[in-house]
Design a protein around this motif. Structure first.
Motif, PDB file in Angstrom:
ATOM      1  N   MET A 198       0.789  -1.358   0.033  1.00  0.00           N
ATOM      2  CA  MET A 198       0.081  -0.099  -0.050  1.00  0.00           C
ATOM      3  C   MET A 198       0.902   1.185   0.048  1.00  0.00           C
ATOM      4  SD  MET A 198      -3.060  -0.880  -0.228  1.00  0.00           S
ATOM      5  CE  MET A 198      -4.081   0.449   0.176  1.00  0.00           C
ATOM      6  N   CYS A 199       2.107   1.205   0.613  1.00  0.00           N
ATOM      7  CA  CYS A 199       2.956   2.358   0.628  1.00  0.00           C
ATOM      8  C   CYS A 199       3.592   2.497  -0.780  1.00  0.00           C
ATOM      9  CB  CYS A 199       3.871   2.343   1.692  1.00  0.00           C
ATOM     10  SG  CYS A 199       2.948   2.307   3.277  1.00  0.00           S
ATOM     11  N   LEU A 200       3.797   1.537  -1.510  1.00  0.00           N
ATOM     12  CA  LEU A 200       4.512   1.654  -2.891  1.00  0.00           C
ATOM     13  C   LEU A 200       4.401   2.797  -3.770  1.00  0.00           C
ATOM     14  CD1 LEU A 200       6.972   0.008  -4.430  1.00  0.00           C
ATOM     15  CD2 LEU A 200       5.320  -1.258  -5.466  1.00  0.00           C
ATOM     16  N   PRO A 201       2.886   2.878  -3.984  1.00  0.00           N
ATOM     17  CA  PRO A 201       2.504   4.183  -4.951  1.00  0.00           C
ATOM     18  C   PRO A 201       3.190   5.355  -4.302  1.00  0.00           C
ATOM     19  CG  PRO A 201       0.753   2.693  -4.832  1.00  0.00           C
ATOM     20  CD  PRO A 201       1.555   2.198  -3.634  1.00  0.00           C
ATOM     21  N   VAL A 202       2.966   5.646  -3.106  1.00  0.00           N
ATOM     22  CA  VAL A 202       3.399   7.054  -2.711  1.00  0.00           C
ATOM     23  C   VAL A 202       4.958   7.079  -2.569  1.00  0.00           C
ATOM     24  CG1 VAL A 202       3.461   8.391  -0.525  1.00  0.00           C
ATOM     25  CG2 VAL A 202       1.608   6.974  -1.185  1.00  0.00           C
ATOM     26  N   LEU A 203       5.666   5.904  -2.520  1.00  0.00           N
ATOM     27  CA  LEU A 203       7.288   5.829  -2.565  1.00  0.00           C
ATOM     28  C   LEU A 203       7.802   6.099  -3.903  1.00  0.00           C
ATOM     29  CD1 LEU A 203      10.036   5.316  -1.370  1.00  0.00           C
ATOM     30  CD2 LEU A 203       9.582   2.868  -1.573  1.00  0.00           C
ATOM     31  N   LEU A 204       7.056   5.576  -4.808  1.00  0.00           N
ATOM     32  CA  LEU A 204       7.303   5.628  -6.172  1.00  0.00           C
ATOM     33  C   LEU A 204       7.252   7.207  -6.655  1.00  0.00           C
ATOM     34  CD1 LEU A 204       6.193   2.364  -8.092  1.00  0.00           C
ATOM     35  CD2 LEU A 204       8.484   3.026  -7.419  1.00  0.00           C
ATOM     36  N   LEU A 205       6.066   7.839  -6.412  1.00  0.00           N
ATOM     37  CA  LEU A 205       6.005   9.072  -6.843  1.00  0.00           C
ATOM     38  C   LEU A 205       6.784  10.005  -6.121  1.00  0.00           C
ATOM     39  CD1 LEU A 205       1.896   9.224  -6.690  1.00  0.00           C
ATOM     40  CD2 LEU A 205       3.550   9.457  -8.808  1.00  0.00           C
ATOM     41  N   GLN A 206       7.031   9.985  -4.727  1.00  0.00           N
ATOM     42  CA  GLN A 206       8.116  10.637  -4.041  1.00  0.00           C
ATOM     43  C   GLN A 206       9.407  10.825  -4.738  1.00  0.00           C
ATOM     44  OE1 GLN A 206       7.319  13.050  -1.993  1.00  0.00           O
ATOM     45  NE2 GLN A 206       5.459  12.566  -0.816  1.00  0.00           N
ATOM     46  N   THR A 207       9.852   9.389  -5.083  1.00  0.00           N
ATOM     47  CA  THR A 207      11.053   9.295  -5.695  1.00  0.00           C
ATOM     48  C   THR A 207      11.178  10.086  -7.024  1.00  0.00           C
ATOM     49  OG1 THR A 207      11.290   7.167  -4.559  1.00  0.00           O
ATOM     50  CG2 THR A 207      13.007   7.564  -6.172  1.00  0.00           C
TER      51      THR A 207
END
Length: 376
Positions: free
Chosen positions: A200-209
């Motif tokens: 569930m945290c993966l989309p936010v992590l990818l966008l932030q990166t």
């Protein structure tokens, strides 16, 4: 008389003085401390520079107000880490007790997810220490003096991605998972639960990166949209890097916060529909009020921080407000979902779960008992 005259000549006095004057001087004052109307500077003193003009040892000056904000944040971080250590010790203590007592096994079914919640809080707190200018100037840069300005800027980018892309979203998703699992039938495996949180945290992590490291359309957009650090100078001309939050990262986290708030409110309403116990209802209401109040304030603080320079006092105050908001969520989550249920389970000795799962499913109020397993 010749000895007295030679003593006067040795001390550098004028030979034109009267003999009586020279005799009184030679008798009353030793040669090493003789006085002269026009004393000449010592040859040793002329070999040294003025320390006030050329300081050898100095410390970079830090504004008192900024240091006060940083010290207040460090105090809150220390309290949050101590609370996390207490939560971790209770989790492991209940874990050891449940191996010896069957009645405690249902209370300890989600020990890994609760430990993950506490780990996210601790890692977020340690990550915030690296952001503080006081800590960076006093401890980080002197400890690693070989860091270049580009390397310091990259550390700020890593801080933004980890803070708004991993640690805090991970904590919030774990919090929501513990609330949702309390009204589900059966228990999930530990590996599946942890994998669900990180997924569930993966989309936010990818966008932030993407927005922090790649900085799309950097030349066409204002600097506040993609700036994650700023170079500052102290009174002695030493350059250092201070971390900031880019507007892109704040926007991504705001979108995540809006979606999360809707899901969290829906989950709390579902739990309230199954709970009859007044004490548990109060805890759920406190948790929901804390999250729904602190999360929007944090998002607002992040957005306002992009409008001020990190060297200003307003920026330090906004960052302190932001930290207090996140600290409130972390404290409420650890106390309501970790500390309180664990201490009550240890005190009761598993009395609430003394029936087997098959027998308890036939009793009235099964779903409420399942909620009790996670909230009390």
């Amino acid at each position: 008389m010749r000895k007295l005259i030679s003593a006067i000549d040795y001390n550098g006095t004028s030979s034109s003085f009267p003999p009586s004057s020279s005799i009184s001087i030679s008798i009353s004052i030793p040669p090493s401390t003789s006085l002269s109307p026009t004393p000449s500077p010592s040859p040793l003193a002329s070999n040294y520079d003025d320390f006030t003009e050329h300081p050898i040892f100095y410390f970079p000056t830090i504004p008192v107000v900024d240091s006060a904000f940083d010290l207040a944040t460090l105090t809150l971080i220390a309290g949050l880490i101590l609370l996390s250590l207490l939560s971790s010790s209770l989790i492991f203590h209940l874990r050891l007790k449940s191996r010896q007592s069957y009645h405690l096994q249902n209370f300890n079914s989600l020990w890994s997810v609760r430990l993950l919640l506490v780990s996210f809080v601790s890692l977020w707190a340690f990550n915030e220490i690296l952001r503080l200018p006081f800590f960076r100037r006093r401890y980080l840069y002197p400890f690693i003096p070989s860091l270049t300005l580009n390397q310091q800027a990259n550390l700020c980018k890593v801080h933004v991605v980890m803070s708004l892309g991993v640690w805090e979203p991970g904590f919030l998703v774990t919090l929501l998972f513990l609330v949702n699992i309390s009204i589900k039938n059966g228990s999930k495996s530990h590996a599946w639960s942890i994998a669900f949180v990180f997924l569930m945290c993966l989309p936010v992590l990818l966008l932030q990166t993407f927005f922090v490291f790649l900085s799309p359309m950097e030349a066409q957009l204002p600097m506040i949209m993609h700036r994650s650090s700023i170079v500052t100078k102290d009174d002695y001309g030493n350059k250092s890097v201070m971390c900031t939050f880019p507007m892109f990262s704040c926007t991504v986290f705001a979108a995540f916060g809006i979606a999360y708030s809707l899901g969290f409110m829906l989950s709390c309403w579902k739990v309230m529909a199954f709970v009859i116990n007044k004490g548990i209802r109060v805890r759920i209401n406190v948790l929901a009020f804390t999250v729904m109040t602190a999360l929007p304030l944090q998002i607002l603080s992040l957005g306002m921080s992009t409008l001020f320079s990190p060297e200003s006092s307003a920026y330090g105050f906004i960052m302190l407000v932001m930290f207090v908001c996140v600290g409130m969520c972390c404290t409420a989550g650890e106390f309501i979902l970790v500390i309180k249920p664990t201490t009550e389970a240890l005190a009761a000795g598993g009395e609430c779960c003394r029936w087997t799962p098959g027998e308890r499913s036939q009793r009235e109020g099964y779903r409420e008992g399942d909620v009790v397993d996670h909230f009390s």
